[in-house]
Motif scaffolding. Structure first.
Motif, PDB file in Angstrom:
ATOM      1  N   LEU A 265      63.456 -25.479 -17.545  1.00 25.84           N
ATOM      2  CA  LEU A 265      64.500 -25.273 -18.542  1.00 25.84           C
ATOM      3  C   LEU A 265      65.555 -26.354 -18.312  1.00 25.84           C
ATOM      4  O   LEU A 265      66.101 -26.476 -17.217  1.00 25.84           O
ATOM      5  CB  LEU A 265      65.134 -23.890 -18.377  1.00 25.84           C
ATOM      6  N   ILE A 266      65.857 -27.130 -19.325  1.00 22.70           N
ATOM      7  CA  ILE A 266      66.789 -28.241 -19.208  1.00 22.70           C
ATOM      8  C   ILE A 266      68.050 -27.956 -20.028  1.00 22.70           C
ATOM      9  O   ILE A 266      67.968 -27.493 -21.166  1.00 22.70           O
ATOM     10  CB  ILE A 266      66.154 -29.559 -19.704  1.00 22.70           C
ATOM     11  N   GLY A 267      69.201 -28.219 -19.406  1.00 24.46           N
ATOM     12  CA  GLY A 267      70.459 -28.117 -20.134  1.00 24.46           C
ATOM     13  C   GLY A 267      70.997 -26.721 -20.308  1.00 24.46           C
ATOM     14  O   GLY A 267      71.810 -26.482 -21.208  1.00 24.46           O
ATOM     15  N   VAL A 268      70.580 -25.783 -19.445  1.00 20.74           N
ATOM     16  CA  VAL A 268      71.084 -24.412 -19.520  1.00 20.74           C
ATOM     17  C   VAL A 268      72.025 -24.192 -18.342  1.00 20.74           C
ATOM     18  O   VAL A 268      71.588 -24.094 -17.192  1.00 20.74           O
ATOM     19  CB  VAL A 268      69.944 -23.380 -19.482  1.00 20.74           C
ATOM     20  N   THR A 269      73.301 -24.112 -18.602  1.00 26.32           N
ATOM     21  CA  THR A 269      74.291 -23.963 -17.540  1.00 26.32           C
ATOM     22  C   THR A 269      74.118 -22.655 -16.792  1.00 26.32           C
ATOM     23  O   THR A 269      74.030 -21.586 -17.398  1.00 26.32           O
ATOM     24  CB  THR A 269      75.720 -24.024 -18.119  1.00 26.32           C
TER      25      THR A 269
END
Length: 213
Positions: A174-178
Motif C-alpha cells: 500500500l503506497i501513500g497511506v499515512t
C-alpha cells in the motif's frame, strides 16, 4: 489555528506524532524546541497524556509513546478491513485465489482480512490473524521493498514455498497511506504465479490505498 480548533489538543497530538517518529524518545527541552513553546507547556501536555497512558517517561526523563495507544490502535484494524473488503473480494473472484490484506505488527506481518474465491474447487486456506516474519512470504517482502526503496507506485513481489509448501504468493504494498504500512496479495497452489496476476494485484493494492486515504 481557527476559532473552531483547540490549540491544546493540537499541541498534544503534535507531541504524540513527534514521539511516534523516534525510537529513543524526546526530552522536555527537545519537545519544547520542536513545538516552539516553553517547557512549562510541554510539562503540562506530557502530564495529561501520561494520565491517559498515551505517553510514558523513562528514568532518564525521556518521553516515549505509551501503551495506551495500543488500545486505540486495536480499533484501526476493523476499519481498515472494512475499507479493503470490496477490492479483496473482486481480486479473489478474478484470480480464483485467496486474497488478503496484511499489515505490519512489530517485526511481523499480520493478515487482517482474507477473502476466498467462491467458484474454485480448491484454494489455499489462509486465515485472518495469521502471522509470519516480514522477510518471508510475498506480503511481508512487498512491504519491506516499499519501506527500503521509497516506492511511489506499488510493485508486485512474487514468492514460492516460503510459507507453505507448494504455494506461491504475489503481493503489492500500500503506497501513500499515512499511518498504515501493509500490502495486498494473493496466495495460490501453483508452482509459479501466472503473468496476469501481478498487474491485477497491483491494481487491487491501489484500490485499497485509495479507500484508506
Amino acid at each position: 489555528m481557527t476559532a473552531e480548533t483547540s490549540q491544546t489538543l493540537d499541541r498534544g497530538l503534535r507531541v504524540l506524532k513527534l514521539l511516534a517518529d523516534t525510537d529513543h524518545g524526546l526530552t522536555v527541552t527537545e519537545l519544547s524546541n520542536r513545538l516552539g513553546v516553553n517547557r512549562t507547556v510541554v510539562y503540562r501536555l506530557l502530564a495529561t497524556l501520561e494520565q491517559h497512558a498515551l505517553v510514558r517517561r523513562d528514568l532518564g526523563g525521556r518521553a516515549r509513546v505509551g501503551l495506551g495507544v495500543l488500545r486505540l490502535g486495536r480499533q484501526v484494524h476493523p476499519l481498515v478491513r472494512e475499507a479493503a473488503l470490496p477490492a479483496l473480494r473482486s481480486l479473489a473472484e478474478d484470480i480464483g485465489a485467496t486474497a488478503h490484506l496484511t499489515l505490519v505488527d512489530g517485526a511481523e506481518a499480520l493478515a487482517v482480512a482474507v477473502v476466498e474465491p467462491t467458484w474454485t474447487d480448491y484454494h489455499v486456506a489462509y486465515r485472518a490473524g495469521f502471522r509470519h516474519p516480514l522477510d518471508r512470504g510475498a506480503a511481508g517482502k512487498a512491504i519491506l521493498a516499499a519501506r527500503h526503496s521509497g516506492l511511489t507506485e506499488p510493485r508486485c513481489t512474487l514468492t514460492h514455498g516460503e510459507l507453505e509448501a507448494g504455494a506461491s504468493g504475489a503481493a503489492a504494498a500500500l503506497i501513500g497511506v499515512t499511518g498504515v504500512e501493509g500490502s495486498v496479495g494473493v496466495v495460490m497452489l501453483t508452482d509459479s504465479v501466472p503473468e496476469r496476476v501481478g498487474p491485477r494485484v497491483v491494481d487491487a493494492a491501489r484500490e485499497v490505498a485509495d479507500a484508506l486515504r
